[in-house]
Design a protein around this motif. Structure first.
Motif, PDB file in Angstrom:
ATOM      1  N   THR A  71      -3.035  -7.945 -12.388  1.00 43.98           N
ATOM      2  CA  THR A  71      -3.918  -8.093 -13.542  1.00 43.98           C
ATOM      3  C   THR A  71      -3.140  -8.386 -14.814  1.00 43.98           C
ATOM      4  N   VAL A 131      -3.734  -5.636  -7.455  1.00 40.20           N
ATOM      5  CA  VAL A 131      -5.077  -5.711  -6.875  1.00 40.20           C
ATOM      6  C   VAL A 131      -4.951  -6.306  -5.474  1.00 40.20           C
ATOM      7  N   ASN A 157       0.832  -1.212   0.000  1.00 38.58           N
ATOM      8  CA  ASN A 157       0.000   0.000   0.000  1.00 38.58           C
ATOM      9  C   ASN A 157       0.861   1.254   0.000  1.00 38.58           C
ATOM     10  N   SER A 188       4.081   5.363  -5.746  1.00 36.32           N
ATOM     11  CA  SER A 188       4.035   5.232  -7.212  1.00 36.32           C
ATOM     12  C   SER A 188       3.036   6.224  -7.801  1.00 36.32           C
ATOM     13  N   LYS A 189       1.884   6.346  -7.166  1.00 39.60           N
ATOM     14  CA  LYS A 189       0.848   7.263  -7.647  1.00 39.60           C
ATOM     15  C   LYS A 189       1.306   8.706  -7.569  1.00 39.60           C
ATOM     16  N   ILE A 246       2.327   1.606  -3.522  1.00 41.27           N
ATOM     17  CA  ILE A 246       1.315   2.094  -4.463  1.00 41.27           C
ATOM     18  C   ILE A 246       1.117   3.598  -4.292  1.00 41.27           C
ATOM     19  N   ASP A 254       7.804   3.381  -9.647  1.00 40.92           N
ATOM     20  CA  ASP A 254       6.727   2.401  -9.754  1.00 40.92           C
ATOM     21  C   ASP A 254       7.232   1.065  -9.247  1.00 40.92           C
ATOM     22  N   ASN A 294       3.059  -0.755 -14.341  1.00 40.32           N
ATOM     23  CA  ASN A 294       1.862   0.023 -14.012  1.00 40.32           C
ATOM     24  C   ASN A 294       1.367  -0.434 -12.637  1.00 40.32           C
ATOM     25  N   TYR A 295       1.576   0.396 -11.633  1.00 37.37           N
ATOM     26  CA  TYR A 295       1.194   0.015 -10.271  1.00 37.37           C
ATOM     27  C   TYR A 295      -0.294  -0.297 -10.144  1.00 37.37           C
ATOM     28  N   GLN A 296      -1.107   0.209 -11.091  1.00 35.33           N
ATOM     29  CA  GLN A 296      -2.542  -0.065 -11.046  1.00 35.33           C
ATOM     30  C   GLN A 296      -2.856  -1.527 -11.381  1.00 35.33           C
ATOM     31  N   ASN A 297      -1.851  -2.278 -11.829  1.00 37.17           N
ATOM     32  CA  ASN A 297      -2.035  -3.718 -12.057  1.00 37.17           C
ATOM     33  C   ASN A 297      -2.088  -4.507 -10.754  1.00 37.17           C
TER      34      ASN A 297
END
Length: 345
Positions: free
Chosen positions: A161, A152, A99, A105-106, A102, A113, A147-150
């Motif tokens: 993802t 979950v 967390n 990274s954001k 992330i 990242d 891509n940290y949004q991968n």
């Protein structure tokens, strides 16, 4: 011709010794050194009655390495990276650091990242590697997975993802671990000490004795013997440096270092040799030292000035030093190498 350089291990010991010198301490310190996270770590406490707590810090180092290492088979991060996109149950500590990773990274707008694992694995800066420059094709394939949004997270279950993506916590793990060690030592009543995880330095309270500040050295870039370029004095803060001299190799006279530009996949080339971050917690320093380095001098200076309770020192490849407004004011600074020039803007 290929050369490999991994400076900093002897300097880590030098840095600790520098911070111990001239402290006017009331008790003899106790100190222990080990090898974790691919680097030398040293922890010093200024009270010999805390030997059990000192030993426990090294048990913590072993525990966190067994959770966070991307290379060690069976760790939480290794399981996530090898799960082919399937959810993996991990520890509370792994969720905590993910967390944090992330969030950083954001906030970095793509400079930092934690899903850099595929790219970082292409670049081998270890002493035993063949020092090959990755192919353009391999770099482009790796960049596509960042891509940290991968990531979950659902409770203690973690999945990627993109099954080809990989997490690498090398940019924040030492800072996170240092903070956890300090929290433990504080809970045990330790009032004075120094945690040095491979150059990631975290002070535990003020120094014992008359002089309450620790004098922490900033290494002169590419000094083979760890010569100090400058020093800062801090108490209960962390000092972390990211530098091109720490891990690099040379091929045909060109230097390739470990701080990777996520927009190109190659080592960052922005005329900086190092960036030192000073703040209260080591996780912040660890993440920002890389992020701010990648921003470059002007953007990095402006970014740090916008943050609360964070200072930075920039060393450029042409021998100049610039720093944020608190250096030399709230944080005492001394330049030791007169071949370098302080630039004030």
């Amino acid at each position: 011709m290929k050369k490999i350089h991994a400076l900093g291990l002897s300097f880590c010991l030098f840095l600790t010794l520098l911070s111990l010198g001239g402290c006017g301490k009331t008790t003899e310190p106790i100190s222990k050194t080990g090898f974790y996270f691919d680097t030398v770590i040293t922890i010093t406490l200024y009270d010999a009655s805390y030997e059990k707590e000192l030993d426990h810090c090294f048990s913590m180092a072993e525990k966190y390495e067994d959770l966070f290492s991307a290379q060690k088979e069976g760790t939480d991060i290794w399981k996530i990276n090898h799960s082919q996109g399937q959810a993996v149950e991990v520890s509370d500590e792994t969720i905590d650091i993910l967390n944090a990773g992330i969030a950083y990274s954001k906030s970095s707008n793509g400079k930092f990242d934690i899903t850099v694992g595929k790219l970082s694995s292409l670049w081998d800066f270890s002493e035993s590697s063949s020092k090959e420059i990755p192919s353009v094709e391999a770099i482009q394939e790796a960049l596509a997975t960042i891509n940290y949004q991968n990531i979950v997270i659902d409770g203690n279950m973690v999945s990627l993802t993109d099954p080809n993506a990989a997490i690498d916590l090398g940019g924040i793990a030492k800072g996170y671990i240092a903070d956890q060690m300090k929290a433990y030592l504080n809970d045990q009543g330790v009032q004075s000490g120094l945690i040095n995880l491979g150059g990631n330095v975290l002070c535990v309270g003020p120094k014992d004795g008359d002089e309450k500040s620790y004098k922490i050295a900033i290494q002169k870039p590419f000094s083979e013997d760890g010569t100090a370029l400058a020093t800062v004095k801090v108490a209960d803060d962390s000092v972390v440096t990211s530098g091109t001299y720490q891990r690099y190799f040379e091929v045909d006279g060109k230097r390739y270092h470990h701080i990777l530009d996520l927009s190109t996949g190659y080592p960052c080339d922005n005329d900086l040799d190092s960036v030192t971050i000073i703040s209260h917690d080591s996780l912040t320093c660890d993440a920002l030292s890389t992020t701010v380095f990648l921003m470059g001098l002007d953007d990095g200076l402006a970014y740090v000035e916008s943050l609360s309770d964070v200072e930075a020192i920039f060393v450029t490849s042409d021998g100049s030093i610039q720093y944020t407004s608190g250096i030399g004011k709230t944080i005492p600074f001394e330049l030791l190498d007169k071949d370098y020039n302080i630039v004030v803007k």
